[in-house]
Scaffold this motif. Structure first.
Motif, PDB file in Angstrom:
ATOM      1  N   TYR A   1       0.821  -1.212   0.000  1.00  0.00           N
ATOM      2  CA  TYR A   1       0.000   0.000   0.000  1.00  0.00           C
ATOM      3  C   TYR A   1       0.857   1.266   0.000  1.00  0.00           C
ATOM      4  N   LEU A   2       1.967   1.225   0.738  1.00  0.00           N
ATOM      5  CA  LEU A   2       2.826   2.406   0.865  1.00  0.00           C
ATOM      6  C   LEU A   2       3.917   2.488  -0.200  1.00  0.00           C
ATOM      7  N   GLY A   3       4.046   1.436  -1.009  1.00  0.00           N
ATOM      8  CA  GLY A   3       5.110   1.429  -2.003  1.00  0.00           C
ATOM      9  C   GLY A   3       6.478   1.204  -1.383  1.00  0.00           C
ATOM     10  N   LEU A   4       6.529   0.379  -0.324  1.00  0.00           N
ATOM     11  CA  LEU A   4       7.775   0.097   0.390  1.00  0.00           C
ATOM     12  C   LEU A   4       7.972  -1.416   0.474  1.00  0.00           C
ATOM     13  N   VAL A   5       9.229  -1.837   0.584  1.00  0.00           N
ATOM     14  CA  VAL A   5       9.493  -3.253   0.811  1.00  0.00           C
ATOM     15  C   VAL A   5       9.266  -3.548   2.283  1.00  0.00           C
ATOM     16  N   ILE A   6       9.014  -4.822   2.592  1.00  0.00           N
ATOM     17  CA  ILE A   6       8.630  -5.193   3.944  1.00  0.00           C
ATOM     18  C   ILE A   6       9.714  -4.853   4.967  1.00  0.00           C
ATOM     19  N   GLU A   7      10.981  -4.961   4.561  1.00  0.00           N
ATOM     20  CA  GLU A   7      12.070  -4.628   5.486  1.00  0.00           C
ATOM     21  C   GLU A   7      12.025  -3.150   5.880  1.00  0.00           C
ATOM     22  N   THR A   8      11.673  -2.304   4.919  1.00  0.00           N
ATOM     23  CA  THR A   8      11.584  -0.866   5.207  1.00  0.00           C
ATOM     24  C   THR A   8      10.420  -0.572   6.131  1.00  0.00           C
ATOM     25  N   VAL A   9       9.320  -1.290   5.965  1.00  0.00           N
ATOM     26  CA  VAL A   9       8.170  -1.126   6.859  1.00  0.00           C
ATOM     27  C   VAL A   9       8.580  -1.429   8.293  1.00  0.00           C
ATOM     28  N   SER A  10       9.227  -2.576   8.504  1.00  0.00           N
ATOM     29  CA  SER A  10       9.641  -2.965   9.853  1.00  0.00           C
ATOM     30  C   SER A  10      10.660  -1.988  10.421  1.00  0.00           C
ATOM     31  N   ARG A  11      11.610  -1.586   9.600  1.00  0.00           N
ATOM     32  CA  ARG A  11      12.646  -0.648  10.063  1.00  0.00           C
ATOM     33  C   ARG A  11      12.043   0.703  10.427  1.00  0.00           C
ATOM     34  N   THR A  12      11.086   1.165   9.630  1.00  0.00           N
ATOM     35  CA  THR A  12      10.473   2.470   9.884  1.00  0.00           C
ATOM     36  C   THR A  12       9.641   2.455  11.160  1.00  0.00           C
ATOM     37  N   LEU A  13       8.874   1.388  11.379  1.00  0.00           N
ATOM     38  CA  LEU A  13       8.103   1.274  12.614  1.00  0.00           C
ATOM     39  C   LEU A  13       9.032   1.247  13.828  1.00  0.00           C
ATOM     40  N   GLY A  14      10.154   0.522  13.695  1.00  0.00           N
ATOM     41  CA  GLY A  14      11.131   0.469  14.783  1.00  0.00           C
ATOM     42  C   GLY A  14      11.732   1.829  15.072  1.00  0.00           C
ATOM     43  N   LYS A  15      12.037   2.582  14.026  1.00  0.00           N
ATOM     44  CA  LYS A  15      12.613   3.917  14.189  1.00  0.00           C
ATOM     45  C   LYS A  15      11.625   4.855  14.873  1.00  0.00           C
ATOM     46  N   MET A  16      10.361   4.783  14.470  1.00  0.00           N
ATOM     47  CA  MET A  16       9.349   5.639  15.074  1.00  0.00           C
ATOM     48  C   MET A  16       9.132   5.280  16.542  1.00  0.00           C
ATOM     49  N   GLN A  17       9.288   3.990  16.870  1.00  0.00           N
ATOM     50  CA  GLN A  17       9.184   3.566  18.264  1.00  0.00           C
ATOM     51  C   GLN A  17      10.372   4.081  19.067  1.00  0.00           C
ATOM     52  N   ASP A  18      11.563   4.004  18.500  1.00  0.00           N
ATOM     53  CA  ASP A  18      12.762   4.500  19.178  1.00  0.00           C
ATOM     54  C   ASP A  18      12.661   6.003  19.442  1.00  0.00           C
ATOM     55  N   GLU A  19      11.983   6.720  18.557  1.00  0.00           N
ATOM     56  CA  GLU A  19      11.835   8.167  18.705  1.00  0.00           C
ATOM     57  C   GLU A  19      10.709   8.551  19.661  1.00  0.00           C
ATOM     58  N   GLY A  20       9.981   7.546  20.165  1.00  0.00           N
ATOM     59  CA  GLY A  20       8.923   7.817  21.124  1.00  0.00           C
ATOM     60  C   GLY A  20       7.610   8.267  20.521  1.00  0.00           C
ATOM     61  N   LEU A  21       7.466   8.101  19.202  1.00  0.00           N
ATOM     62  CA  LEU A  21       6.215   8.501  18.548  1.00  0.00           C
ATOM     63  C   LEU A  21       5.125   7.454  18.762  1.00  0.00           C
ATOM     64  N   ILE A  22       5.522   6.191  18.713  1.00  0.00           N
ATOM     65  CA  ILE A  22       4.554   5.101  18.826  1.00  0.00           C
ATOM     66  C   ILE A  22       5.157   3.979  19.666  1.00  0.00           C
ATOM     67  N   GLU A  23       4.285   3.064  20.065  1.00  0.00           N
ATOM     68  CA  GLU A  23       4.711   1.808  20.677  1.00  0.00           C
ATOM     69  C   GLU A  23       4.066   0.689  19.883  1.00  0.00           C
ATOM     70  N   VAL A  24       4.852  -0.306  19.514  1.00  0.00           N
ATOM     71  CA  VAL A  24       4.348  -1.409  18.709  1.00  0.00           C
ATOM     72  C   VAL A  24       4.445  -2.701  19.506  1.00  0.00           C
ATOM     73  N   ASN A  25       3.295  -3.356  19.688  1.00  0.00           N
ATOM     74  CA  ASN A  25       3.241  -4.657  20.356  1.00  0.00           C
ATOM     75  C   ASN A  25       2.579  -5.648  19.416  1.00  0.00           C
ATOM     76  N   GLY A  26       3.382  -6.356  18.617  1.00  0.00           N
ATOM     77  CA  GLY A  26       2.812  -7.235  17.608  1.00  0.00           C
ATOM     78  C   GLY A  26       2.093  -6.401  16.568  1.00  0.00           C
ATOM     79  N   ARG A  27       0.763  -6.569  16.458  1.00  0.00           N
ATOM     80  CA  ARG A  27      -0.033  -5.779  15.507  1.00  0.00           C
ATOM     81  C   ARG A  27      -0.763  -4.619  16.190  1.00  0.00           C
ATOM     82  N   GLU A  28      -0.559  -4.477  17.499  1.00  0.00           N
ATOM     83  CA  GLU A  28      -1.171  -3.354  18.191  1.00  0.00           C
ATOM     84  C   GLU A  28      -0.234  -2.148  18.143  1.00  0.00           C
ATOM     85  N   VAL A  29      -0.800  -1.007  17.827  1.00  0.00           N
ATOM     86  CA  VAL A  29      -0.041   0.244  17.798  1.00  0.00           C
ATOM     87  C   VAL A  29      -0.636   1.208  18.802  1.00  0.00           C
TER      88      VAL A  29
END
Length: 201
Positions: A152-180
């Motif tokens: 949907y976003l035009g990204l490879v799956i590795e980039t999706v996971s890396r981006t979610l991890g980066k946003m979590q490290d920055e304190g924007l979100i918390e990811v627990n499995g599929r819960e955000v």
């Protein structure tokens, strides 16, 4: 419906529109080479089948991402009732307008080169849609796979996971499995609006 079931298929005639009472769906289109691309997601309480209003033929497949309970509304009945209830006509026009707005935002999102901007817009839109459905806008489950999100976003799956991890490290979100959990909505809101094109005079 079960996960993976098709509610309707590309090229199928428009007989009904549908309301997902429970469960989530994805819209998928296919290229001439057999490739597939996710063009949208439909949450519980939202209407499916509006893609066929223009040509009376569905322009995509609608695939259940989870077990789903769907209400089927035959077009013949909808047209009869809408003709008698102006308020229903206005509501349908509003829903169609919201769907068109989401499509426009999707196009704008794909124009962004920054993966975090795309992910921020995606999460912000999900948050607003859950809010409109009377659900939590800051804590919700993402029923789609990371592969589907990437399509949907035009990204490879590795980039999706890396981006979610980066946003979590920055304190924007918390990811627990599929819960955000959105921890910093003002910052997420700021990222989204900074990424939108500025209006020119």
């Amino acid at each position: 419906m079960k996960r993976g079931d098709a509610l309707f298929a590309m090229g199928q005639a428009l007989d009904c529109i549908y309301v997902a009472r429970e469960g989530t769906f994805k819209s998928v289109v296919y290229g001439a080479d057999g490739s597939s691309h996710v063009t949208g997601f439909h949450l519980p309480g939202e209407i499916l089948g509006l893609d066929a209003l223009g040509t009376a033929l569905h322009t995509c497949d609608a695939i259940a991402l989870t077990t789903a309970d769907v209400c089927e509304i035959p077009m013949s009945q909808l047209e009869t009732v809408a003709a008698q209830l102006p308020s229903l006509q206005r509501q349908l026009l509003k829903i169609i307008g919201q769907a068109m707005n989401r499509d426009q935002k999707h196009i704008e999102m794909l124009s962004k080169k920054n993966a975090q901007e795309r992910m921020s817009i995606f999460l912000h839109q999900l948050s607003e849609r859950y809010r409109n459905l009377g659900r939590s806008a800051t804590r919700f489950v993402i029923p789609m796979s990371r592969e589907d999100i990437g399509s949907y976003l035009g990204l490879v799956i590795e980039t999706v996971s890396r981006t979610l991890g980066k946003m979590q490290d920055e304190g924007l979100i918390e990811v627990n499995g599929r819960e955000v959990i959105i921890l910093d909505m003002p910052s997420l809101h700021g990222v989204v609006h900074q990424s939108l094109p500025r209006k020119t005079a």
